[in-house]
Design a protein around this motif. Structure first.
Motif, short mmCIF file in Angstrom:
data_model
loop_
_atom_site.label_atom_id
_atom_site.label_comp_id
_atom_site.label_asym_id
_atom_site.label_seq_id
_atom_site.Cartn_x
_atom_site.Cartn_y
_atom_site.Cartn_z
N TYR A 1 14.89 -0.94 -4.62
CA TYR A 1 16.32 -0.97 -5.20
C TYR A 1 17.56 -0.53 -4.25
O TYR A 1 17.22 0.39 -3.25
CB TYR A 1 16.57 0.07 -6.16
CG TYR A 1 15.70 -0.25 -7.34
CD1 TYR A 1 15.84 -1.46 -8.15
CD2 TYR A 1 14.76 0.32 -7.93
CE1 TYR A 1 14.89 -2.23 -8.81
CE2 TYR A 1 13.84 -0.04 -9.10
CZ TYR A 1 13.91 -1.17 -9.57
OH TYR A 1 13.25 -1.48 -10.67
N ARG A 2 18.55 -1.16 -3.95
CA ARG A 2 19.77 -0.48 -3.34
C ARG A 2 20.29 0.40 -4.08
O ARG A 2 20.78 0.17 -5.29
CB ARG A 2 20.87 -1.73 -3.51
CG ARG A 2 20.48 -2.77 -2.12
CD ARG A 2 21.34 -4.17 -2.66
NE ARG A 2 20.24 -4.84 -3.70
CZ ARG A 2 20.30 -6.08 -3.60
NH1 ARG A 2 20.75 -6.93 -2.89
NH2 ARG A 2 19.56 -6.49 -4.71
N GLN B 1 16.66 -6.21 -1.34
CA GLN B 1 16.44 -5.48 -0.24
C GLN B 1 15.12 -5.07 -0.09
O GLN B 1 14.44 -4.70 -0.80
CB GLN B 1 17.52 -4.32 -0.45
CG GLN B 1 17.41 -3.44 0.73
CD GLN B 1 18.73 -2.35 0.67
OE1 GLN B 1 19.94 -2.77 0.31
NE2 GLN B 1 18.28 -0.93 0.51
N THR B 2 14.93 -5.09 1.30
CA THR B 2 13.51 -4.90 1.72
C THR B 2 13.41 -3.71 2.65
O THR B 2 14.28 -3.48 3.61
CB THR B 2 12.46 -6.03 2.01
OG1 THR B 2 13.15 -6.63 3.34
CG2 THR B 2 12.41 -7.06 1.23
N GLU C 1 2.67 7.59 4.12
CA GLU C 1 3.35 6.25 4.55
C GLU C 1 4.78 6.68 4.66
O GLU C 1 5.40 7.39 4.06
CB GLU C 1 3.34 5.23 3.48
CG GLU C 1 1.87 4.82 3.32
CD GLU C 1 1.76 3.76 2.01
OE1 GLU C 1 2.66 3.59 1.48
OE2 GLU C 1 0.53 3.38 1.80
N VAL C 2 5.31 5.99 5.75
CA VAL C 2 7.07 6.42 6.18
C VAL C 2 7.83 5.19 6.35
O VAL C 2 7.17 4.18 6.88
CB VAL C 2 6.81 6.88 7.64
CG1 VAL C 2 8.12 7.56 8.09
CG2 VAL C 2 5.79 8.30 7.59
N PRO C 3 8.96 5.17 5.83
CA PRO C 3 9.71 4.07 6.15
C PRO C 3 9.99 3.89 7.73
O PRO C 3 10.44 5.06 8.18
CB PRO C 3 11.22 4.23 5.23
CG PRO C 3 10.73 5.51 4.54
CD PRO C 3 9.71 6.31 5.33
N TRP D 1 2.08 -2.32 8.89
CA TRP D 1 3.13 -2.02 8.10
C TRP D 1 3.34 -2.95 7.19
O TRP D 1 2.55 -4.11 7.25
CB TRP D 1 4.35 -2.04 9.01
CG TRP D 1 4.45 -3.31 10.07
CD1 TRP D 1 3.83 -4.60 9.88
CD2 TRP D 1 5.39 -3.44 11.18
NE1 TRP D 1 4.32 -5.26 10.93
CE2 TRP D 1 5.15 -4.73 11.45
CE3 TRP D 1 6.39 -2.45 11.71
CZ2 TRP D 1 6.16 -5.21 12.69
CZ3 TRP D 1 7.13 -3.03 12.66
CH2 TRP D 1 6.76 -4.53 13.24
N GLU D 2 4.32 -2.70 6.28
CA GLU D 2 4.40 -3.89 5.29
C GLU D 2 5.75 -3.80 4.59
O GLU D 2 6.56 -2.89 4.63
CB GLU D 2 3.46 -3.52 4.03
CG GLU D 2 3.68 -4.35 2.93
CD GLU D 2 2.75 -3.93 1.60
OE1 GLU D 2 1.61 -4.36 1.59
OE2 GLU D 2 2.97 -2.70 1.03
#
Length: 816
Positions: A264-265, A190-191, A230-232, A258-259
């Motif tokens: 982890y799920r 998962q990314t 940094e923010v998702p 961004w990257e």
DNA sequence: AGCACGCCGACT
DNA sequence: GTCGGCGTGCTC
């Protein structure tokens, strides 16, 4: 010619067959010399195929004549530790399964290989050379390949008219197509995209340079500037109500970056856990804690049986022992029965140890499971709380293993490899020289006996933590009720108590060991009982859609209007299932609110939790259910527990019947009056004198175990004997008997020399399941190393009488 | 478990 | 003669 010397790896390949159940040696290419370790998962050529396999040894020596080389090392870190590889080999030996089956049981299922063949057109062939016989086939195949963007799978190709294995092989040999073997696994990652300001220090300036009209871009920019971290991306999008494209254009201008990052799920991502701290111990708890810590401190293997009534505070002892283990830089495994891996249980561990805990249970998706496992393997967590298979957690500095509710049957795996988590735990504490804690209010008879004879250390917790008395238990004699003219399923006592309970605004739990409406359907004229056409077992009537169902294979049909045997219309259903109790409750107590919990009402994902939540929130007066409600429920307002028919499991032909009855009644009783209200338990039965029922009712724990041990000794059952049970099954009624007798004869050959008994073949408890006839052979012997080895070898040989693909032999061992 | 090889009957 | 059925034996 003598072989060359070199580095080799001994590998078990992913083929679960007796014939290849041995290590094959492969050359380790120089560049992999460091990567290939014991426990590595590798890709190797095997015959004409390419397979995944596990390395069990790495050594230098003389290479076999036609040695092949390892093609790939599949993981950054070996999935198995050397300890687990050793356990896998031991499992193969003990449980008579293949080594690869044992090894695969220890890792997440996504690591299992997937094998596919793909077909592409060869790049350099001459169309004119295609022979006439193949021309048509090649035409349709190449069309299909181009429709599939240059590639199709083998299976798809074989579905094209006239194309099969031989054609494809010839086309490949003649150089028109290429066949590619694709080896893979099911690992997915998962990314999440993370976003940040490229140069925050120039923030103000950059904001000025943005076009005046670009409101959304400004908004995004300010948000990031304000956050300063940094923010998702998903958080950013929802906080600023922006579309992805807006962010993208900022990225293209180089203002923000961004990257994609792997993560982890986390099944518990949206939950917060209330931090808890250590509670102070009662004297009993303190003594138990000391007993557990002793082997841990002294570095020796010891099993402690923590025999504590429900509510005696076992979990708090576990938590504090684990805390000490962590201080020593070691790790902990906590096994919990599948059914009680409830949010409440997880809360207690996460609440104390937070992100140091991984949770493994069957309700996780395979991806979530893999991620939890990865955290363990990478050493990012120190504690795993999980069901049976968590015993294989790849920890390398194990400091304690705890098996809660150790008597639970869910610790035993019913398919290959048929291991018992308790036995694996014994092996692991030997390896790590530390403590195994078995906790239960109703230990398995073998465990209790081991504790009594000093093999385990016995620690008793007699008192409930808050000094609550155990509930009062009333045993109601159903024969007496019948004699008094009460033909309903509720005794007068239960009726009265239930009425009062509801009137007080409290709740009740009713327990019945049978789902469906009735237990069997019989013709009153000829006595014919409806049985499943595929299994020799009576069908159960389900009122909701007027069907009869088989609880073993799922067969269902409409209730026939007349008897299939004599065509009489007098067919009736008998016995009592949960559906019927529900209906009767409605009649006897108008307006009563009932939640029914059984396989039928909990099969949908999440329904189990929802029903329990509704009951906890007071949306019903009665919780009615099967086995599944006996365990670990804790509702403050429950003051009455009723067992509708305590005999239901007592008369099963199983040497554990009395033990199971005692355990079930004791566990069910524990559900009553756990909080400020006093509890009452009513057990209805036809066998009021049976010691398992009396002992449960009177809380005579010692009495039960003493009596049961006498019975076991008398009838030569565990813990005084060990058992092998073989179930031989075959679609043919006659053949299965022939095989059964042949196997029994072969097993009997050793009885002149060695002291063991072979019983059978007899029809198995369920003589036919899914169109296969089943026979059973039981072997009893006294446990000593010589006999263990001899009988195991005899059984192993007996299972190898396999010249018939339809013959299946299951072996399970009991009494260890 | 696959897969190849090899030996037999049915068909072009 | 050739094709394809399935029984046997091997896989570093």
């Amino acid at each position: 010619m003598p072989g060359r010397n070199g580095w080799m790896a001994d590998i078990y390949v992913e083929v679960p067959a007796k014939a290849v159940d041995r290590p094959y040696s492969y050359l380790i290419p120089d560049e992999w010399r460091e990567e290939v370790q014991i426990g590595s998962r590798v890709q190797v050529p095997f015959g004409p195929r390419t397979l995944i396999g596990y390395v069990v040894d790495v050594r230098e020596g003389e290479l076999p004549p036609r040695v092949k080389a390892i093609q790939e090392v599949l993981d950054l870190q070996p999935p198995l530790t050397p300890e687990l590889v050793g356990i896998g080999r031991r499992m193969a030996d003990e449980y008579l399964c293949t080594t690869i089956t044992a090894l695969q049981a220890m890792v997440p299922s996504v690591l299992k290989g997937t094998y596919q063949k793909k077909i592409t057109l060869a790049t350099d062939y001459d169309q004119r050379e295609v022979s006439a016989s193949l021309e048509e086939m090649f035409g349709s195949l190449s069309q299909a390949i181009s429709e599939g963007n240059g590639v199709i799978s083998w299976d798809e190709a074989c579905q094209i008219q006239g194309i099969h294995r031989g054609i494809l092989k010839r086309l490949s040999e003649q150089g028109f197509i290429r066949i590619h073997e694709v080896v893979g696994d099911k690992i997915t990652k998962q990314t999440t995209t993370w976003v940040w300001l490229t140069s925050p220090s120039d923030g103000e300036m950059m904001l000025r340079d943005l076009p005046k009209r670009a409101m959304k871009q400004r908004e995004v920019f300010s948000y990031l500037l304000e956050k300063g971290v940094e923010v998702p991306l998903p958080d950013l999008l929802s906080a600023t109500a922006t579309a992805r494209t807006t962010v993208k254009s900022l990225v293209e201008k180089g203002i923000i970056s961004w990257e994609e990052r792997e993560e982890y799920r986390d099944p518990y991502a949206h939950r917060t856990f209330e931090q808890t701290t250590a509670l102070s111990f009662t004297d009993e708890q303190a003594a138990a804690f000391e007993a557990i810590m002793k082997p841990i401190e002294q570095g020796e293997a010891e099993t402690i049986l923590l025999h504590g009534v429900t509510g005696s505070g076992k979990t708090e002892i576990y938590l504090q022992a684990i805390a000490e283990v962590l201080v020593k830089g070691k790790e902990a495994i906590v096994l919990v029965p599948e059914i009680s891996l409830t949010p409440q249980m997880v809360d207690r561990f996460k609440g104390r140890f937070g992100s140091q805990v991984a949770v493994l249970h069957s309700r996780l998706s395979s991806g979530e499971r893999f991620d939890e496992w990865l955290k363990i393997r990478r050493g990012e967590v120190k504690i795993v709380v999980g069901a049976r298979s968590a015993i294989f957690a790849p920890f390398e500095r194990l400091g304690i293993i705890i098996i809660d509710e150790e008597h639970e049957s869910s610790y035993k795996q019913e398919e290959n490899p048929r291991y018992h988590a308790r036995e694996i735990a014994q092996w692991r504490i030997q390896e790590h020289q530390t403590a195994l804690v078995l906790g239960s209010a109703t230990p398995q008879v073998e465990s209790y006996y081991a504790a009594r004879t000093g093999e385990y250390r016995l620690v008793n917790l007699h008192k409930r933590v808050h000094g609550r008395p155990l509930p009062e238990v009333e045993v109601v004699d159903l024969r007496e009720e019948l004699a008094q003219g009460n033909r309903s399923m509720f005794s007068r006592s239960l009726k009265t108590e239930l009425m009062e309970c509801i009137n007080r605004g409290e709740q009740a739990v009713l327990f019945l060991n049978r789902r469906g409406y009735s237990t069997f359907v019989m013709c009153r004229d000829c006595g014919e009982t409806l049985a499943c056409p595929h299994c020799e077992i009576s069908l159960t009537y389900h009122e909701t859609n007027r069907t009869v169902r088989c609880h073993y294979c799922g067969y269902a049909s409409q209730l026939p209007k007349c008897c299939p045997q004599c065509e009489s219309e007098h067919i009736r259903h008998f016995g009592t299932g949960t559906q019927k109790v529900e209906a009767e409750l409605g009649k006897a107590f108008p307006g009563i609110r009932v939640i029914r919990m059984d396989v039928d009402t909990t099969s949908r994902k999440g329904s189990h939790e929802r029903l329990l939540h509704d009951f906890g929130a007071g949306r019903a007066d009665v919780l009615l259910g099967t086995q599944m409600i006996a365990k670990g429920l804790d509702f403050p307002k429950v003051t009455l527990v009723g067992v509708i028919a305590a005999d239901s499991m007592l008369h099963l032909p199983d040497f554990r019947a009395a033990e199971r009855t005692y355990q079930l009644l004791t566990q069910v009783s524990g559900r009553a009056g756990r909080h400020e209200y006093l509890g009452k338990v009513i057990i209805q039965t036809y066998s009021t004198d049976h010691y398992s029922i009396q002992a449960a009712a009177e809380h005579w724990i010692e009495d039960f175990y003493r009596q049961e041990c006498q019975m076991r000794k008398l009838h030569l059952y565990p813990p005084f004997r060990r058992l092998y049970t073989m179930v031989i099954s075959h679609p043919d009624r006659v053949r299965v008997l022939q095989y059964g007798q042949e196997i029994a004869r072969s097993l009997n050959q050793g009885t002149f020399q060695y002291d063991y008994q072979v019983l059978g073949p007899v029809p198995a408890m369920i003589p036919k399941i899914k169109d296969r006839y089943r026979l059973q052979i039981m072997i009893k012997y006294e446990a000593n190393p010589d006999l263990n080895a001899y009988v195991k070898e005899r059984v192993r040989q007996a299972t190898q009488v396999q010249d018939d693909a339809d013959l299946r032999i299951q072996v399970q061992r009991d009494g260890v």
